[in-house]
Structure formats: C-alpha cells, structure tokens
Scaffold this motif. Structure first.
Motif, PDB file in Angstrom:
ATOM      1  N   ILE A 223       0.985  -0.948   0.192  1.00  0.00           N
ATOM      2  CA  ILE A 223       0.389  -0.171  -0.270  1.00  0.00           C
ATOM      3  C   ILE A 223       0.980   1.362   0.239  1.00  0.00           C
ATOM      4  CG2 ILE A 223      -0.292   0.499   2.346  1.00  0.00           C
ATOM      5  CD1 ILE A 223      -3.139   0.528  -0.147  1.00  0.00           C
ATOM      6  N   ALA A 224       2.426   1.207   0.905  1.00  0.00           N
ATOM      7  CA  ALA A 224       3.229   2.010   0.742  1.00  0.00           C
ATOM      8  C   ALA A 224       3.358   2.461  -0.867  1.00  0.00           C
ATOM      9  CB  ALA A 224       4.284   1.980   1.495  1.00  0.00           C
ATOM     10  N   ASP A 225       4.554   1.665  -1.453  1.00  0.00           N
ATOM     11  CA  ASP A 225       4.330   1.922  -2.595  1.00  0.00           C
ATOM     12  C   ASP A 225       3.794   1.961  -3.714  1.00  0.00           C
ATOM     13  OD1 ASP A 225       6.940   0.704  -1.683  1.00  0.00           O
ATOM     14  OD2 ASP A 225       7.012  -1.593  -2.558  1.00  0.00           O
ATOM     15  N   TRP A 226       2.837   1.995  -3.292  1.00  0.00           N
ATOM     16  CA  TRP A 226       1.620   1.917  -4.543  1.00  0.00           C
ATOM     17  C   TRP A 226       0.800   3.636  -4.106  1.00  0.00           C
ATOM     18  CZ3 TRP A 226      -4.242   3.278  -2.902  1.00  0.00           C
ATOM     19  CH2 TRP A 226      -5.091   3.152  -3.766  1.00  0.00           C
ATOM     20  N   SER A 227       0.258   3.949  -3.183  1.00  0.00           N
ATOM     21  CA  SER A 227       0.574   5.546  -2.781  1.00  0.00           C
ATOM     22  C   SER A 227       1.639   6.273  -3.484  1.00  0.00           C
ATOM     23  CB  SER A 227      -0.163   5.153  -1.816  1.00  0.00           C
ATOM     24  OG  SER A 227       0.912   5.116  -0.762  1.00  0.00           O
ATOM     25  N   SER A 245       7.435   4.088   6.039  1.00  0.00           N
ATOM     26  CA  SER A 245       8.258   4.507   6.459  1.00  0.00           C
ATOM     27  C   SER A 245       7.834   6.353   6.362  1.00  0.00           C
ATOM     28  CB  SER A 245       9.745   4.244   5.708  1.00  0.00           C
ATOM     29  OG  SER A 245      10.514   5.277   5.590  1.00  0.00           O
ATOM     30  N   ASN A 246       8.428   6.757   7.883  1.00  0.00           N
ATOM     31  CA  ASN A 246       7.779   8.930   7.622  1.00  0.00           C
ATOM     32  C   ASN A 246       8.725   9.029   6.343  1.00  0.00           C
ATOM     33  OD1 ASN A 246       7.139   8.898  11.038  1.00  0.00           O
ATOM     34  ND2 ASN A 246       6.108   7.490   9.230  1.00  0.00           N
ATOM     35  N   ASP A 247       9.497   8.662   5.588  1.00  0.00           N
ATOM     36  CA  ASP A 247      11.168   8.959   4.594  1.00  0.00           C
ATOM     37  C   ASP A 247       9.830   8.909   3.537  1.00  0.00           C
ATOM     38  OD1 ASP A 247      12.457  10.529   6.241  1.00  0.00           O
ATOM     39  OD2 ASP A 247      13.654   8.330   5.889  1.00  0.00           O
ATOM     40  N   ARG A 248       8.432   8.202   3.219  1.00  0.00           N
ATOM     41  CA  ARG A 248       7.969   8.334   2.283  1.00  0.00           C
ATOM     42  C   ARG A 248       7.702   9.505   1.476  1.00  0.00           C
ATOM     43  NH1 ARG A 248       7.074   2.931  -1.056  1.00  0.00           N
ATOM     44  NH2 ARG A 248       7.721   1.436   0.650  1.00  0.00           N
ATOM     45  N   ASN A 250       5.197  10.747   0.224  1.00  0.00           N
ATOM     46  CA  ASN A 250       3.732  11.045   0.305  1.00  0.00           C
ATOM     47  C   ASN A 250       3.399  11.349   1.088  1.00  0.00           C
ATOM     48  OD1 ASN A 250       3.747   8.083   0.486  1.00  0.00           O
ATOM     49  ND2 ASN A 250       2.074   8.066  -0.401  1.00  0.00           N
ATOM     50  N   TYR A 251       4.838  11.123   2.263  1.00  0.00           N
ATOM     51  CA  TYR A 251       4.025  10.996   4.330  1.00  0.00           C
ATOM     52  C   TYR A 251       3.274  12.283   4.202  1.00  0.00           C
ATOM     53  CZ  TYR A 251       3.791  10.077   8.534  1.00  0.00           C
ATOM     54  OH  TYR A 251       3.592   9.648  10.083  1.00  0.00           O
ATOM     55  N   ALA A 252       2.266  12.722   4.706  1.00  0.00           N
ATOM     56  CA  ALA A 252       2.040  13.803   5.884  1.00  0.00           C
ATOM     57  C   ALA A 252       1.245  13.881   6.732  1.00  0.00           C
ATOM     58  CB  ALA A 252       0.294  13.868   4.741  1.00  0.00           C
ATOM     59  N   GLY A 253       2.265  12.536   7.691  1.00  0.00           N
ATOM     60  CA  GLY A 253       1.868  12.978   8.980  1.00  0.00           C
ATOM     61  C   GLY A 253       1.043  12.171   9.716  1.00  0.00           C
ATOM     62  N   ASP A 254       0.717  12.216  11.024  1.00  0.00           N
ATOM     63  CA  ASP A 254      -0.029  11.169  11.504  1.00  0.00           C
ATOM     64  C   ASP A 254      -0.958  12.291  12.532  1.00  0.00           C
ATOM     65  OD1 ASP A 254       2.232  11.917  13.327  1.00  0.00           O
ATOM     66  OD2 ASP A 254       0.941  11.361  15.498  1.00  0.00           O
ATOM     67  N   LEU A 255      -2.253  11.200  12.362  1.00  0.00           N
ATOM     68  CA  LEU A 255      -3.477  11.636  13.097  1.00  0.00           C
ATOM     69  C   LEU A 255      -3.552  11.449  14.498  1.00  0.00           C
ATOM     70  CD1 LEU A 255      -5.845  11.737   9.861  1.00  0.00           C
ATOM     71  CD2 LEU A 255      -4.975  13.734  10.852  1.00  0.00           C
ATOM     72  N   HIS A 400       9.526   7.793  12.239  1.00  0.00           N
ATOM     73  CA  HIS A 400       9.939   6.042  12.090  1.00  0.00           C
ATOM     74  C   HIS A 400       9.969   5.721  10.278  1.00  0.00           C
ATOM     75  CE1 HIS A 400       8.302   5.033  16.269  1.00  0.00           C
ATOM     76  NE2 HIS A 400       7.797   6.630  15.968  1.00  0.00           N
ATOM     77  N   ARG A 401      11.028   4.833  10.637  1.00  0.00           N
ATOM     78  CA  ARG A 401      11.688   4.344   9.094  1.00  0.00           C
ATOM     79  C   ARG A 401      11.395   3.095   9.070  1.00  0.00           C
ATOM     80  NH1 ARG A 401      15.665   8.309  10.791  1.00  0.00           N
ATOM     81  NH2 ARG A 401      15.061   9.996   9.447  1.00  0.00           N
ATOM     82  N   ALA A 402      11.257   2.258   9.763  1.00  0.00           N
ATOM     83  CA  ALA A 402      10.199   1.279  10.017  1.00  0.00           C
ATOM     84  C   ALA A 402       8.809   0.187  10.461  1.00  0.00           C
ATOM     85  CB  ALA A 402      11.500   0.073  10.284  1.00  0.00           C
ATOM     86  N   ARG A 403       9.327  -0.582  10.344  1.00  0.00           N
ATOM     87  CA  ARG A 403       7.734  -1.227  10.806  1.00  0.00           C
ATOM     88  C   ARG A 403       8.297  -2.238  12.377  1.00  0.00           C
ATOM     89  NH1 ARG A 403       2.990  -2.425  11.805  1.00  0.00           N
ATOM     90  NH2 ARG A 403       2.946  -4.717  10.628  1.00  0.00           N
TER      91      ARG A 403
END
Length: 552
Positions: A223-227, A245-248, A250-255, A400-403
């Motif tokens: 889902i991360a690769d696709w988005s 990973s928060n380095d993606r 398209n990562y917008a942050g956490d709610l 966070h860069r890893a699961r």
C-alpha cells in the motif's frame, strides 16, 4: 506432586504450545498453581517472565501482541491480581490488540459464597474484553482456549479473559489440541475494489488514512509503494506512525494529539478519504470535530475488519468489512489513471517543516533530544511510551522508518511504556529498545526495572522529569486560572539515578541538551538495563505549549 498428564491445567498449556506461545508474563498466585506447574514442563518452549505487578505483566502482554500480531499471554491470580491487570485489558481493547488474560479463580464449589477474593469475571471484564468467560467444564478446556485465540485474532482484534477455577484445573481436561487456530480473514469483493477505483479516478483532493492492527509487512509495503507511485498523500492514525516509513515522498504525517494544522486542513479539504483499519475515533478526528457527518457521507470510504465499526460514528460513501492486509493488497492493484504527485510533495514538505526542532525556555530542548535519537539509532530501533505531554515530543519529532518500531497506547495509559519496552526487548534482544517516560508516568510501573535486571533485558529508559503531572496542570491553569487553583499535580521525585542503581541497573543524570548525547551513549552501552534521568522545565510541557497556558 506430579500431575496426571491430562488435567485441564496441562491441556491449557498444551494449547498454548500448539498455538506458538513462546512467553507468558505473570505474577504468580496460588489460585493457578497447577498451570504454573504445567508450564515448568515446557520451559524450553515457553519462557515465563515473573513481573513485580500485574499491571506491568498485562502491559507487557499487550505490547507483545501489538509487536508480533499474536496474542500476548498474561496470567494473574484472582481478585486483586485480576483487577490490577485490567489496565492491560483496557489498553488491548482500545488499541485493537490480540491478548489473552488467564485469571485464577475460586473453586466452582465455593462460587456465590463471597469467598476469599471472589470476583465475577464475566461481569467485571464484560465491557473491557471482546469475550470474558470461565472454564466450568474441564473437558472443554481446549475448546475454550482455542476459541479465545480465534476471538482475539478475528475481526477487530482484542483481548479475551478466561477465569480458571482452581478445582477445575486438577480435573480431567478432555481431548488434546489437534492443530493451531487459524483465524478467519475477510477479503474485499472485487466489485467493491472497482467502486473504489471509480471514485478515486474522479477525486481531485484524495487522502489515504491507515490505522488499526493486523497488518502484515507485505501489505504495508504494497500500500505504501502504490500510494507513493500515484502520489496519493497518506496520513497515519493515532499512534500508528510505524505502519509505513515516514520518509516516503507522499507521507503527510499522523493524526494524533497536537497534529500538524496543515494536515488537519488537508483532511477537511479532501474530497475523498480512503481509510483502512482506522476507527476514526476521538483523537484522530480531534474530538470528532475534524470531520462532519454530512461530509463523510459524500467523501469517506471506510474499510475495517470489525463490521460494528462501520457507520458507528461516520456515515460512509462506501464501507466494507475486511482484513486490513487483504484489503490493502487488493487496493494496491488499482490503476486510477491519474496521479496527485504535486499534492503529495506539498503534503510531505509540510510534514518535514513541522518536525523541525523548536525553541524552548529551559536548558533541555526535547525536540533536539528526540532528533538526536533519530540520528544515532538504527531504523529498526523500537521506541515506547506511556501517556503524558512528554510523549508529544516523541511523536512529533521522531521519524519511524520501519515497521513494528512504535509501542504506544491509544488508550492513553500511563505506565505503559516501560513494561512495553521490556516485552519488546525480550522478543528482540538484538534490537535497540528505548522507552521515553514522564516522571509521573514512569513510577506507575517503574518497579519493573527489577524484572529487566532479573532477566537481563537491557532496555534504556529516558525519564523526562519536570516534577509535575504536567498535562493535568496545563489543563488546570487553562480552565481554572489563578495561582491558588493548582492542586494535586506537584511531584516529589526520587533521585532516579540512585533508584536505578538500587536495582542493579545503570543510571546517569542529564540537565542540558548538549550533555544528552554522551549520557545516552553511556546508557545504551551499559550492558545492563539503564536509565537516563533527564531534567526538563515544566514551562516546556510540550511543543508550542507552556505550563501557564497555550502559545503559538
């Protein structure tokens, strides 16, 4: 005295072994001695970790379930032991974590007499657990325990409580387990996937929101690769910041608590919100104010493993009950025929700007401290925390860069972080495990440092000491201003270095930002459990907040 081979106690333990349980967190009690005796025979398969308080043991079991995706197992004695452990059950319920709590119980023959430590566990835990029961027929022991595994793992994951009458444990346990429990998992209807594709193809300002439990590494990667490939901005729900990973790009942050205002506005402006796993409860929606029911009926596509969560608060444009991982894998095949990469770039730039260190008034800048942790720790380091405004620094400034690198309670449970760190380090002794704890937060379960020392579980805890229950005092001063209105929030703390050393752990004191790197390195390399006593100013209660009110 050796037990017969087929007692209910032995059948229970055989079922744990069959289902891959490799550790049990407990405080021993006479009410379930037969189970402890059965565990002695499988000590090469199941490690029994004896804790100093049932709250610590239950928090460890919950953290184990969150970290591994398999039910964490806690055992506690009846009455006070069970009620002490209830905090972990509550957290497991709020956090959708698979967990099983086994509780010793009075003999069936004494039930209803008000016997010593008698509790009706169905009544007490009925609202906290997915299922609370009592083994009343010893020959059905395996059936009940297997159902507990299935219940904990299926649908919206959660905790199960099983009471163990002590006379039942010595009786004939009936048939042995045959195979491990395989939880049922629902997938998306292909027609629903097509409907999502159609809605996504028409969206101008879409947003993907991920949360919940039950995720596989393959699914989060997909889902991360696709988005990222299609430039779909992605936000993570409250304390689920390690899903991707928060380095993606398209990562917008956490709610969560204190989110980026630009992310909140992005949610409000979205014309399509594709949500997988997140319940969209109080904290992710900023007290149910970020969304409105008329809007979600037109914009929200909600996918959740628990059908009871769909439409619970928010009407949906489309809704489906499905396993998070299976849903994510299916949706990752969608080709919407367009991309939103410019929006994704802006969203990620907003996130990066939001996590830059901020100025403070005191000698310790927590934004710089957390930034340092990110610089020196490997990507797979696990960070844990309990509850308090101190945690806002961690959640805002750490990437966070890893699961499976975040263990934090969506339930807002104080005292969670340190037991969680012990559980994590017991599972992954080769990984760095760091707990960030407030002073009030830490001392709720700080005695578990004895457990860490006893079992050689070398976690590092950073105790952020500002001498107050700061979150509550902040709210007191905000809602009831006046110097004489502060009450019940000042703390008289011990010398935490001496506290750690008294247990045989390493301790070091730090009072300035510049001294933290050396102090942390010494703790990290101590070769035993370690504590960094970090003194901070109550004026710097959280990013952009002071103890005397709010500031921008």
């Amino acid at each position: 005295m050796t037990q017969p081979p087929n007692t209910a106690a032995r059948r229970l333990v055989e079922t744990l072994v069959m289902n891959g349980v490799d550790r049990v967190f407990c405080v021993p009690g006479e009410s379930y001695l037969a189970v402890l005796d059965a565990l002695a025979d499988v000590r090469e398969r199941i490690q029994v970790i004896a804790c100093r308080h049932e709250a610590g043991a239950a928090n460890m079991a919950e953290a184990y379930g969150k970290l591994t995706g398999r039910p964490g197992v806690c055992m506690a004695t009846r009455g006070p032991g069970a009620t002490h452990a209830s905090i972990g059950v509550h957290t497991a319920h709020q956090d959708s974590t698979p967990m099983i709590l086994f509780v010793g119980q009075i003999a069936l023959t004494d039930r209803g007499r008000g016997a010593f430590q008698e509790v009706d566990y169905r009544e007490v835990f009925g609202g906290l657990a997915k299922w609370a029961t009592e083994i009343e027929s010893p020959e059905r022991t395996v059936e009940v325990v297997e159902r507990a595994f299935a219940t904990a793992l299926q649908g919206r994951m959660g905790p199960v409580v099983i009471a163990l009458p002590e006379d039942i444990l010595h009786a004939d346990g009936g048939p042995a387990p045959i195979r491990p429990v395989t939880p049922a998992r629902a997938a998306l209807d292909p027609a629903f996937v097509e409907q999502v594709r159609e809605k996504l193809a028409k969206a101008e300002r879409p947003l993907l929101v991920l949360g919940g439990s039950g995720w596989s590494d393959a699914a989060t990667t997909a889902i991360a690769d696709w988005s990222e490939r299609i430039g779909l901005p992605v936000a993570l729900s409250f304390r689920r910041k390690d899903l991707i990973s928060n380095d993606r790009s398209n990562y917008a942050g956490d709610l969560g608590l204190g989110p980026n205002p630009k992310l909140v506005q992005r949610v409000k402006d979205a014309d399509l919100i594709l949500t997988i796993g997140a319940r969209l409860g109080e904290n992710p929606t900023q007290g149910y104010t970020m969304l409105d029911r008329a809007g979600t009926a037109k914009t929200l596509i909600h996918i959740h493993p628990g059908p009871e969560e769909l439409g619970r608060v928010w009407p949906t444009l489309l809704g489906a009950s499905a396993d998070c991982s299976l849903a994510a894998l299916a949706l990752s095949t969608i080709d919407p025929g367009r991309d939103w990469k410019a929006q994704a770039g802006t969203a990620h730039a907003d996130f990066e700007a939001f996590i830059r260190p901020v100025p403070v008034t005191g000698a310790v800048n927590m934004s710089e401290v957390i930034r340092h942790l990110g610089e020196v720790l490997p990507a797979d380091a696990i960070l844990t925390n309990g509850a308090g405004n101190f945690a806002a620094w961690l959640h805002r400034f750490h990437k966070h860069r890893a699961r499976r690198t975040q263990l934090a309670p969506t339930s807002g449970a104080m005292g969670y972080g340190y037991p969680a760190a012990i559980a994590a380090k017991s599972v992954h002794p080769d990984r760095d495990v760091i707990c960030i704890a407030g002073d009030g937060d830490y001392l709720m379960t700080g005695q578990e440092i004895a457990t860490a020392v006893q079992y050689g579980i070398n976690v590092v805890v950073v105790v952020v000491d500002n001498g107050t229950y700061g979150t509550i005092r902040m709210h007191q001063e905000g809602h009831y201003p006046g110097a004489d209105r502060v009450i019940a929030t000042d703390l008289k703390n011990p010398d935490f270095v001496k506290y750690a050393e008294a247990f045989g752990a390493f301790g070091v004191r730090c009072e300035r930002t510049g001294d933290f790197p050396a102090a942390f390195e010494a703790a990290r390399n101590a070769g035993r459990p370690a504590l960094v006593h970090l003194l901070t100013s109550a004026e710097d209660i959280a990013p952009n907040r002071t103890i005397t009110g709010l500031r921008s």
